[in-house]
Motif scaffolding. Structure first.
Motif, PDB file in Angstrom:
ATOM      1  N   CYS A 151      33.594 -80.723  37.099  1.00  0.00           N
ATOM      2  CA  CYS A 151      34.158 -80.350  38.393  1.00  0.00           C
ATOM      3  C   CYS A 151      34.448 -81.581  39.246  1.00  0.00           C
ATOM      4  CB  CYS A 151      33.169 -79.429  39.112  1.00  0.00           C
ATOM      5  SG  CYS A 151      33.665 -79.014  40.773  1.00  0.00           S
ATOM      6  N   PHE A 189      33.787 -74.302  44.038  1.00  0.00           N
ATOM      7  CA  PHE A 189      35.081 -74.937  44.336  1.00  0.00           C
ATOM      8  C   PHE A 189      36.176 -74.194  43.576  1.00  0.00           C
ATOM      9  CE2 PHE A 189      38.062 -78.489  42.985  1.00  0.00           C
ATOM     10  CZ  PHE A 189      38.665 -78.647  44.223  1.00  0.00           C
ATOM     11  N   CYS A 231      29.560 -74.838  41.768  1.00  0.00           N
ATOM     12  CA  CYS A 231      29.576 -75.054  43.222  1.00  0.00           C
ATOM     13  C   CYS A 231      30.544 -74.139  43.961  1.00  0.00           C
ATOM     14  CB  CYS A 231      29.895 -76.522  43.546  1.00  0.00           C
ATOM     15  SG  CYS A 231      31.630 -76.965  43.326  1.00  0.00           S
ATOM     16  N   CYS A 234      35.098 -73.403  39.883  1.00  0.00           N
ATOM     17  CA  CYS A 234      33.861 -74.025  39.414  1.00  0.00           C
ATOM     18  C   CYS A 234      32.738 -72.994  39.508  1.00  0.00           C
ATOM     19  CB  CYS A 234      33.511 -75.243  40.266  1.00  0.00           C
ATOM     20  SG  CYS A 234      31.906 -75.935  39.831  1.00  0.00           S
ATOM     21  N   HIS A 253      31.983 -81.632  42.664  1.00  0.00           N
ATOM     22  CA  HIS A 253      30.544 -81.935  42.747  1.00  0.00           C
ATOM     23  C   HIS A 253      30.148 -82.818  41.565  1.00  0.00           C
ATOM     24  CE1 HIS A 253      29.831 -78.672  39.751  1.00  0.00           C
ATOM     25  NE2 HIS A 253      28.661 -79.263  39.557  1.00  0.00           N
TER      26      HIS A 253
END
Ligand SMILES: [Zn+2]
Length: 355
Positions: A35, A61, A59, A56, A38
């Motif tokens: 990712c 995202f 996290c 993701c 992160h």
């Protein structure tokens, strides 16, 4: 054999990822990588290679391809869209169309565009959804998108049987166009991909009206992308359903097309005509929830509707002076249809409830 043009397009998004210096592995339709948002040691982020959506699992995202470009290259959204346009732009579809235009042996499969052509569009913003009184769920179900550059709706035009992308209709208050030029929208129906075989078809003019109907509980909306309905579109309707309610616009073009379909399908299958009653709206998308419910439950049998329509036409042409001929077809038709209902007690006795 795989179409070379399609193969070339399917690598579009991979090329974008390479240019963004993302190290990925392919799993099915997805590119899987660490990712970018992160500190990811085991790849937990993936990008869909057909439409560019990324996510993701660690996290959270996520977003569109344009949002990824903006994040990685530290661009604002407009800059990211411009950067992507230069690489994925619509010119590819246009070029492809021009190259294939002379192919007289048309087959729908030849019109297929790659889903990545939609990568520049976003999900419609809440204010746009609210302005048409449609829900996010219904918009997602019908694959409705939004062009943030023009503030316009993107309504995908897809193969009615395998859902391949052929193009789209783009519209807002100032703009109306079909893309690519010459896309055979008359060979398909908007909504065919989600239609449940055997349920009642509600045939509307505008694709967004299908979405509006779904948002208030009627999932049978199909749109021919305009008022005129081709033989092929009617054949698709006939193939997927036993019952059709014509909900074309309540204006002279819509009424005349409604009459044509009632005439041509006479005796072939069960057709009813949406009852606009005294409502002000000119299409189902402009009506209140109650007006739609009444229009469908009070739908008029095509036989009675056509008889009334023809009588109104005869009446108008037989009038002696111009002034009386100018009496609106719509008003006279509404008056006679409503009178009929009242004489029959309550609603048209030949109509059927389909909720
Ligand atoms: Zn992450």
């Amino acid at each position: 054999m795989e179409d070379p043009v399609v193969r070339q397009r399917s690598s579009n998004i991979e090329n974008i990822l390479k240019e963004l210096k993302i190290d990925y592995k392919i799993t099915g339709d997805e590119a899987v990588a660490c990712c970018p948002s992160h500190d990811d040691r085991h790849p937990s982020w993936s990008v869909n290679l057909r439409n560019g959506a990324h996510h993701c699992f660690a996290c959270g995202f996520k977003g569109s391809l344009a949002s990824l470009v903006a994040f990685v290259l530290r661009y604002n959204y407009q800059e990211a869209v411009l950067w992507l346009s230069a690489r994925l732009g619509w010119w590819k579809a246009t070029q492809w169309w021009e190259e294939n235009e002379r192919n007289t042996n048309y087959a729908p499969g030849y019109m297929r565009l790659d889903e990545s052509e939609l990568a520049l569009f976003t999900f419609p913003p809440p204010e746009a959804l609210n302005s048409r009184r449609i829900t996010a769920e219904s918009a997602a179900k019908y694959d409705v998108m939004w062009n943030p550059q023009r503030g316009s709706w993107i309504l995908p035009i897809r193969d009615p049987y395998n859902n391949d992308l052929w193009g789209w209709q783009e519209k807002n208050d100032r703009l109306f166009r079909n893309f690519p030029h010459g896309v055979r929208k008359s060979q398909t129906l908007f909504g065919a991909g989600t239609f449940v075989h055997g349920s009642t078809v509600l045939l509307v003019e505008s694709p967004i009206d299908c979405v509006r109907l779904d948002a208030i509980g009627y999932s049978g909306g199909l749109s021919g992308f305009g008022v005129s309905t081709s033989d092929r579109q009617l054949a698709i309707v006939q193939r997927v359903s036993e019952h059709l309610v014509l909900c074309l616009d309540n204006d002279s073009a819509g009424l005349s097309e409604t009459a044509r379909i009632c005439r041509e399908f006479r005796g072939v299958k069960s057709i009813d005509v949406f009852s606009y009653g005294l409502s002000e709206g000119k299409d189902p998308g402009e009506l209140s929830e109650v007006e739609v419910a009444e229009g469908i439950s009070g739908a008029i049998s095509s036989i009675r509707w056509l008889k009334t329509y023809d009588a109104v036409q005869r009446h108008i042409t037989s009038l002696p002076d111009r002034a009386s001929r100018e009496i609106s077809l719509k008003e006279e038709l509404t008056r006679r249809l409503l009178n009929g209902s009242w004489q029959n007690g309550h609603r048209d006795s030949s109509s059927r409830a389909i909720i």
